[in-house]
Scaffold this motif. Structure first.
Motif, short mmCIF file in Angstrom:
data_model
loop_
_atom_site.label_atom_id
_atom_site.label_comp_id
_atom_site.label_asym_id
_atom_site.label_seq_id
_atom_site.Cartn_x
_atom_site.Cartn_y
_atom_site.Cartn_z
N TYR A 96 0.77 -0.75 -0.10
CA TYR A 96 0.30 0.34 0.13
C TYR A 96 0.99 1.33 0.23
O TYR A 96 0.16 2.43 -0.76
CB TYR A 96 -0.94 0.34 0.86
N ILE B 285 0.71 4.23 -3.45
CA ILE B 285 0.23 5.75 -2.61
C ILE B 285 1.67 6.46 -3.27
O ILE B 285 1.48 7.69 -4.32
CB ILE B 285 0.84 6.16 -1.31
N TRP C 163 0.34 6.51 -6.79
CA TRP C 163 -0.35 6.78 -7.36
C TRP C 163 0.02 8.92 -6.87
O TRP C 163 -0.99 9.44 -7.87
CB TRP C 163 -1.70 6.62 -6.24
N ALA D 222 0.00 12.87 -0.59
CA ALA D 222 -0.51 11.70 -0.51
C ALA D 222 -0.84 11.24 0.60
O ALA D 222 -1.17 10.19 0.97
CB ALA D 222 -0.33 11.34 -1.50
N ARG E 294 -3.09 12.31 3.13
CA ARG E 294 -4.71 11.50 2.76
C ARG E 294 -5.22 10.07 2.36
O ARG E 294 -6.15 9.83 2.76
CB ARG E 294 -4.25 12.64 1.22
N ARG E 295 -3.74 9.60 2.30
CA ARG E 295 -4.39 8.32 1.92
C ARG E 295 -4.12 7.75 3.45
O ARG E 295 -5.16 6.99 3.51
CB ARG E 295 -2.81 7.58 0.85
N GLU F 163 -7.07 8.73 4.90
CA GLU F 163 -8.50 7.64 4.43
C GLU F 163 -8.79 6.25 4.51
O GLU F 163 -10.21 5.70 4.70
CB GLU F 163 -8.70 7.71 2.43
#
Length: 361
Positions: A203, A207, A210, A221, A224-225, A228
Motif C-alpha cells: 500500500y 501511494i 498514485w 498523498a 490523505r491516503r 482515508e
C-alpha cells in the motif's frame, strides 16, 4: 449500551414501529434472508466502523402493518449533541450501506423510511444504496434529500466460472491471465490477517505511484491516503469478519508483488482493496491473475455477484474492471445537511486540485 427506543410512525397504510438501534438478531436474520446483502450491510461491518472511529450504532428497524420488516444500517457520532451529529450509512470510505429487506419494497414503504430519515434531528444524514436498489428508492426520496451519484462495477457470476471466463472476460484479460500463469508468480490466500504486513508494504508502494500519476505532492498523498484508509481499519476488518476477509497475495522471487482483499457474505463477493509494486507485478500480470482466482473462488462458493467497487466513469480503473465483464451500476447517495458542508468540501478539494495540477487516474 442504552436500551432500544421504540417509536410509532403513522402512515396512510397504517402504523409503522421503529426500533433504534435495530436488534442484532433481527438485523442478522434479514441479512441472511435478503439474497443481495453485501458484507458492508452486516452488523459485523458496523462493529468494524465503531471499533476504528468515534461512532455509535444508530441503526433503525422498521416493522410495517403487514408484518414485513426492514433494517436501515446507520452510525452516528459519539459524544456530539444532536444538532452536530451525523447519521450515515455509511461514513465516507466505508462503502455502501442501505436498507435490508426480504422480498420487494413498495414505493409507500420506501417513502416511510426516507421521510423518517429526512426528519432526523441531526446536522447531516445520508444513505448510500447498493447497486440495483436505485429504482424504488430514487422515486421515493423527498425533495429535502439531495442525490450524489456514484458508479459501482459488478460482475455477474450467473452460470459459473466457465461462463464468466469464456463469455464475460475480454480477450486481453484472458491473455494477461495466461501470461501470469506461465510466469514465476506465486499466489497465496489467507483469511487470518497474516498478510496484513505485506499488504501495508504494498500500500505504501502504491501511494508513491498514485501520487506520481496524479501529480500530487508525495507528503500530501501520504497524509490523505493514510487518513482515508488507516491500517487499523484493515486490521479491524480482518479480525472481525470471522474468515470472510480473504487477502490474496502474489509473490515474485519471494517479494510481495500485488495484493487484493476480497470480502464475502452470502451470494456477494466484494473486491475491497488492492495494492501493488508495479515494477514486480506488471511484467507478470499479477493483478489480473489475482482477480481471476478470486472470481473462480467466489463462483465455487456459490456467489452470484463479484462487486469490484466504485470507479470514476471513463477512468483507467473503470476500464480495467470492464475488462472482467463488470457492468456499470448506479449506487447513489442521498443526504440532507443543515448547512452546505458537502458542497463547500467539494469546492475546496477542486480548488486544491487545480492549484497542484492534480490529474484523476
Amino acid at each position: 449500551m442504552n436500551a432500544p427506543a421504540v417509536l410509532l410512525i403513522h402512515t396512510p397504510d397504517g402504523p409503522t414501529h421503529v426500533t433504534a438501534p435495530a436488534p442484532r438478531e433481527t438485523w442478522s436474520a434479514l441479512a441472511r434472508q435478503d439474497p443481495r446483502t453485501q458484507v458492508t450491510q452486516t452488523p459485523a461491518w458496523l462493529d468494524c466502523i465503531c471499533a476504528t472511529g468515534p461512532y455509535r450504532d444508530a441503526s433503525r428497524l422498521y416493522e410495517f402493518q403487514d408484518g414485513s420488516r426492514l433494517v436501515l444500517p446507520l452510525v452516528g457520532r459519539r459524544q456530539r449533541p444532536g444538532w452536530l451529529d451525523a447519521e450515515e450509512s455509511w461514513p465516507a470510505g466505508w462503502g455502501v450501506g442501505g436498507p435490508l429487506f426480504q422480498g420487494d419494497v413498495s414505493p409507500a414503504k420506501a417513502r416511510v423510511v426516507l421521510d423518517d430519515l429526512a426528519r432526523r434531528p441531526v446536522f447531516r444524514t445520508g444513505v448510500r444504496f447498493r447497486p440495483g436498489d436505485e429504482d424504488v428508492w430514487a422515486g421515493a426520496a423527498p425533495v429535502s434529500l439531495r442525490q450524489e451519484p456514484h458508479m459501482t462495477q459488478v460482475l455477474d457470476l450467473d452460470g459459473g466460472f466457465g461462463t464468466v471466463w469464456m463469455g464475460r472476460l475480454r480477450d486481453r484479460v484472458r491473455r494477461d491471465v495466461r501470461r501470469a500463469e506461465r510466469s514465476q508468480v506465486e499466489v497465496e490466500v489467507d483469511t487470518t490477517g497474516r498478510f496484513i504486513p505485506p499488504f501495508a508494504h504494498l500500500y505504501e508502494h502504491s501511494i508513491v505511484r498514485w501520487a506520481r500519476q496524479q501529480h500530487e505532492p508525495l507528503a500530501l498523498a501520504r497524509w490523505r491516503r493514510r487518513r482515508e484508509f488507516p491500517m487499523r481499519r484493515m486490521e479491524a476488518v480482518a479480525s472481525r469478519l470471522d474468515g470472510s476477509c480473504a487477502i490474496w497475495m502474489a509473490w515474485c522471487a519471494g517479494e510481495p508483488a500485488a495484493v487484493i482483499v476480497v470480502l464475502r457474505h452470502g451470494a456477494c463477493a466484494k473486491y475491497w482493496r488492492g495494492a501493488m509494486n508495479r515494477d514486480l507485478a506488471h511484467p507478470v500480470r499479477a493483478v489480473p491473475l489475482l482477480h481471476r482466482l478470486a472470481i473462480e473462488d467466489a463462483c465455487a462458493a456459490g456467489c452470484r455477484w463479484y462487486d469490484m467497487g466504485e470507479s470514476a466513469p471513463g477512468s483507467s480503473l473503470a476500464l480495467f474492471k470492464a475488462g472482467f465483464g463488470a457492468d456499470n451500476c448506479s449506487s447513489p447517495r442521498y443526504f440532507r445537511e443543515r448547512l452546505p458542508v458537502t458542497a463547500a468540501d467539494h469546492w475546496l478539494r477542486a480548488a486544491v486540485k487545480r492549484a497542484i495540477g492534480f490529474r484523476d487516474a
